[in-house]
Design a protein around this motif. Structure first.
Motif, PDB file in Angstrom:
ATOM      1  N   GLN A  45       0.577  -0.978  -0.193  1.00  0.00           N
ATOM      2  CA  GLN A  45       0.112   0.085  -0.528  1.00  0.00           C
ATOM      3  C   GLN A  45       0.944   1.246  -0.253  1.00  0.00           C
ATOM      4  O   GLN A  45       0.553   2.104  -1.300  1.00  0.00           O
ATOM      5  CB  GLN A  45      -1.139  -0.089   1.134  1.00  0.00           C
ATOM      6  CG  GLN A  45      -1.872   0.881   1.730  1.00  0.00           C
ATOM      7  CD  GLN A  45      -2.476   1.403  -0.139  1.00  0.00           C
ATOM      8  OE1 GLN A  45      -3.479   0.553  -0.107  1.00  0.00           O
ATOM      9  NE2 GLN A  45      -3.105   2.402  -0.800  1.00  0.00           N
ATOM     10  N   PRO A  90      -4.620  -3.090  -2.462  1.00  0.00           N
ATOM     11  CA  PRO A  90      -5.436  -3.374  -1.957  1.00  0.00           C
ATOM     12  C   PRO A  90      -7.067  -3.125  -1.913  1.00  0.00           C
ATOM     13  O   PRO A  90      -8.080  -3.613  -2.173  1.00  0.00           O
ATOM     14  CB  PRO A  90      -5.113  -4.404  -0.729  1.00  0.00           C
ATOM     15  CG  PRO A  90      -4.935  -2.981  -0.225  1.00  0.00           C
ATOM     16  CD  PRO A  90      -3.568  -2.831  -0.669  1.00  0.00           C
ATOM     17  N   SER A  91      -6.421  -1.615  -1.407  1.00  0.00           N
ATOM     18  CA  SER A  91      -8.095  -0.852  -1.836  1.00  0.00           C
ATOM     19  C   SER A  91      -7.981   0.436  -3.231  1.00  0.00           C
ATOM     20  O   SER A  91      -7.206   1.324  -2.966  1.00  0.00           O
ATOM     21  CB  SER A  91      -8.013  -0.836  -0.828  1.00  0.00           C
ATOM     22  OG  SER A  91      -9.312   1.065  -0.817  1.00  0.00           O
TER      23      SER A  91
END
Length: 305
Positions: free
Chosen positions: A4, A241-242
Motif C-alpha cells: 500500500q 488492495p484498495s
C-alpha cells in the motif's frame, strides 16, 4: 502495508505529474497550434512507451498484438489521443487554464451519465444531485460568477471543454471491455493516431518550422500527460488492495494545478474558479457515495487534466 505504501508513492507521483500539465498545455500552446501540440506530444509519448517496453524486454509483444487488435487500436487511437486532445487543446487555447482544467474534471460525472444509455445502468438520485452540483460549478466558472447574465467568458471554449469530457468518458467506458494489455494497448493507440495527426496537420498547413520551446513543451506533455504517468497510475492500481484509496488521490490534482497555474503562468485565480471548482469536487464526492460500481475503474482517473 508495504504494498500500500508503494501504491501511494506511485499514485502521488502520478498526481503530481498530472497537476503540472494544465500549465504545460498553456505554455506549449503559446508556441504551437492545438493540432501541432497533439502531433508532437503524441510522437514524444510513443517514443516514451516504446522505450519503456524496450527496457522491460516486451517489444516482441507488439507485433502479435498488432495483428490481433489493429482495428481496435485504430478506433481507440483515433479517439484518444487524436480527437480528444485536439478538442481539449483547442479549449485550452480559448480559455484561461484555470477554467479549462476545472471544467475538464467533470469527466467522471459524464462517465456515469453516459453509462445509462451505453451500459444500460440506472441513474441513481445521487447521480442526478451530483450532476446538478457539478454543472452548477461549470456554470459558475464559465460565466465567472455572473449567473444571472449567463454570459460565458468564451462559449466555444466552454463547449469544447465539455465535449472533451464526453470523448474521454466514452473512451474509458469502451476501454473497460478492451482485452489488450494496457501498456501495449496504449502504445498501439499512439502508433495508429500519429499518422492521423500528421495527416491533419499536413492538410491544414501546420507542418512548418516550430519554436524549440514548443517542441520542449510537447515532449513534456507527451511524457507526463500521455505516457509515463499512465504507467505510474496503472502500477499504483496493481499494488493497492484498495483502489478507492488511490483513486481519492486524484482530488489533490486540481488544487495543486491551480497553484501551479498561478505561479508558472501568472494567471490570477478568480474567486468564481474557486467556487466553481469547489462545487465540481463536491459533486464528484457526492457521486462517489453512490452504492453501485462505476464503469472503467480508477485506471482512467486522470481525465486528460
Amino acid at each position: 502495508m508495504q504494498s500500500q505504501s508503494k501504491a501511494y508513492a506511485y499514485g502521488l507521483a502520478a498526481v503530481l505529474a498530472w497537476s503540472t500539465v494544465a500549465s504545460a498545455f498553456k505554455i506549449s500552446l503559446a508556441h504551437l497550434s492545438p493540432a501541432q501540440l497533439v502531433l508532437y506530444a503524441s510522437a514524444a509519448s510513443l517514443l516514451c512507451l516504446l522505450g519503456l517496453l524496450a527496457v522491460q524486454g516486451r517489444l516482441p509483444e507488439l507485433a502479435p498484438a498488432l495483428r490481433r487488435h489493429w482495428r481496435a487500436s485504430l478506433i481507440f487511437g483515433a479517439v484518444n489521443p487524436a480527437l480528444y486532445y485536439l478538442i481539449l487543446f483547442q479549449a485550452y487555447a480559448l480559455l484561461p487554464a484555470q477554467e479549462a482544467q476545472a471544467i475538464n474534471y467533470t469527466w467522471a460525472l459524464t462517465m456515469s451519465l453516459l453509462a445509462v444509455p451505453l451500459l444500460k445502468q440506472k441513474l441513481q438520485r445521487r447521480d442526478i444531485a451530483a450532476a446538478l452540483v457539478c454543472y452548477l460549478g461549470v456554470l459558475v466558472i464559465g460565466t465567472r460568477g455572473q449567473l444571472l447574465e449567463l454570459r460565458f467568458s468564451d462559449s466555444l471554449g466552454v463547449a469544447l471543454a465539455l465535449a472533451s469530457t464526453l470523448l474521454w468518458a466514452g473512451y474509458w467506458i469502451f476501454n473497460a471491455r478492451d482485452t489488450r494489455e494496457p501498456v501495449i494497448g496504449l502504445t498501439l493507440n499512439f502508433a495508429f493516431s500519429l499518422p492521423l495527426s500528421l495527416a491533419w496537420c499536413a492538410y491544414t498547413g501546420q507542418l512548418g518550422p516550430v519554436a524549440w520551446q514548443g517542441l520542449a513543451g510537447a515532449a513534456y506533455v507527451g511524457a507526463f500527460e500521455m505516457g509515463f504517468t499512465f504507467v505510474l497510475w496503472l502500477t499504483a492500481m496493481k499494488l493497492t488492495p484498495s483502489t478507492a484509496r488511490i483513486a481519492n488521490l486524484i482530488f489533490l490534482s486540481p488544487l495543486l494545478s491551480l497553484a501551479l497555474i498561478h505561479f508558472l503562468i501568472g494567471e490570477a485565480i478568480l474567486p468564481s474558479t474557486l467556487v466553481g471548482l469547489g462545487l465540481i469536487l463536491s459533486g464528484l464526492a457526492l457521486q462517489k457515495l453512490a452504492p453501485r460500481a462505476k464503469p472503467a475503474a480508477a485506471l482512467s482517473a486522470d481525465g486528460g487534466s
